[in-house]
Design an enzyme around this catalytic site. Structure first.
Site: not given
Length: 395
Positions: A37, A198, A351
């Site tokens: 980052r 999920k 992610g």
């Protein structure tokens, strides 16, 4: 969404520029373990310095919840940035107040100051107007280069933009350009790969992408709710009972829209959730009742790789299995390798997918790796990102 003004379009020479970056990097024992980052922000910082701006960098780190946590100070980040940029970065112990104002008043053109963790203030995450005004007082221009925090309406990402001219940095501009074009003018066949644990975390993105893509590949823990919706027994695999009907509706919507929906045809199952578990490969209709699926199987991996090879644009968000454990990494690895070897334009949605391409040493072969997991997900859902909406529109 309207095109946003960029830092390329304004004069920053001699101006105090409050540049919001995302330096929320992983740390262990006070050392940075992954500086991706920080490196991603370098082009913006270097260009601002090169154009003679007085660069005031601001970032959050972790979740200190409005209190000072010594281990979440940005001191190590400032030292690391100094090395990367071959220039002294003055790290301050505060992010507002008289000492900060004095340090900024003493800046020469091209100097860089790094403020302390903005989340040490309770008002940051509450988007407190007073704190936003205090940030704005420090500068003449606001540059937002923190795409990873653009889905948050915080004082340093949204509130500050109400007070001074607000434009996008180079990284923010690239993220919006790549993701925006992928969703509005995709090269076809356009394939999306959605994994992760999920269904509830991916409802919006699956629904939105079914209106856009030619192929949708589903893997990870969320795939077992789809398998259950198809009528298969899934043993002790992850299941969201309350999302079975939703999974059925997505299967129907794919048919209606003419989208090729690919679900696992075989899986790697284990007798327990452990890297030392007993494992075997079974077809999707043959999961033993007391076993759990933890990765897509080799037939599914080969099928998904084939779809990837025949695509022109691919977006990937979420792993195919529990790739952190060696016995269950092959599905994710197979997808990563297929994307690395295709001439198609490849976009990794931040992610865990970004972590996976790093782990399997194929990050350099991807066309774009988003720096914002949550932000890229919300963008792909078609949601407005507060940190982007707040920026000035192009004329």
């Amino acid at each position: 969404m309207k095109q946003k003004q960029t830092m390329q379009q304004i004069d920053v020479s001699g101006k105090r520029v409050f540049c919001r970056v995302d330096f929320n990097v992983p740390m262990e024992d006070g050392k940075i373990t992954d500086d991706t980052r920080i490196r991603a922000a370098l082009p913006t910082i270097e260009q601002l310095v090169g154009k003679g701006a007085k660069v005031i960098l601001a970032s959050h780190m972790g979740r200190p919840k409005g209190e000072v946590h010594e281990e979440m100070r940005l001191t190590a980040v400032g030292e690391h940035l100094s090395k990367l940029i071959h220039k002294t970065v003055e790290k301050l112990d505060e992010s507002i107040g008289e000492s900060v104002e004095r340090a900024i008043a003493d800046m020469e053109n091209g100097d860089i100051i790094l403020l302390e963790n903005v989340r040490f203030h309770k008002g940051e995450e509450k988007n407190d107007p007073k704190l936003a005004e205090q940030f704005a007082k420090l500068a003449d221009i606001y540059v937002n280069d923190a795409f990873g925090a653009a889905h948050r309406a915080h004082a340093s990402t949204e509130g500050i933009a109400k007070h001074i001219p607000a434009v996008s940095g180079l990284l923010m501009e690239k993220e919006l350009d790549v993701l925006g074009k992928a969703l509005s003018e995709p090269e076809r066949p356009f394939t999306a790969i959605i994994g992760g644990a999920k269904v509830k975390d991916k409802i919006g993105v699956i629904d939105h992408l079914l209106d856009k893509v030619d192929n949708l590949l589903i893997g990870g823990g969320l795939s077992y709710t789809f398998s259950k919706a198809q009528g298969f027994d899934i043993g002790k695999s992850l299941l969201e009972e309350d999302k079975i009907d939703l999974a059925k509706s997505f299967i129907e919507k794919a048919k209606e829209k003419g989208v090729n929906l690919f679900l696992p045809i075989d899986v790697i199952v284990a007798n327990e959730f452990s890297k030392d578990a007993e494992t075997k490969v079974v077809d999707i209709d043959a999961i033993p009742s007391d076993w759990m699926g933890l990765d897509i199987g080799p037939k599914t991996t080969a099928q998904y790789a084939d779809v990837i090879r025949n695509s022109k644009l691919i977006i990937w968000n979420g792993p195919m299995g529990v790739f952190e454990m060696a016995p269950f990494e092959n599905g994710t690895k197979g997808v990563a390798n297929a994307m690395a070897s295709t001439p198609a334009y490849t976009v990794i949605g931040g992610g865990d997918s970004a972590a996976a391409v790093e782990k399997f040493d194929v990050a350099e072969k991807m066309d774009h790796i988003s720096t914002g997991g949550g932000a890229s997900l919300e963008f792909m859902e078609g949601k407005d990102l507060p940190g982007v909406i707040a920026l000035n529109d192009q004329n």
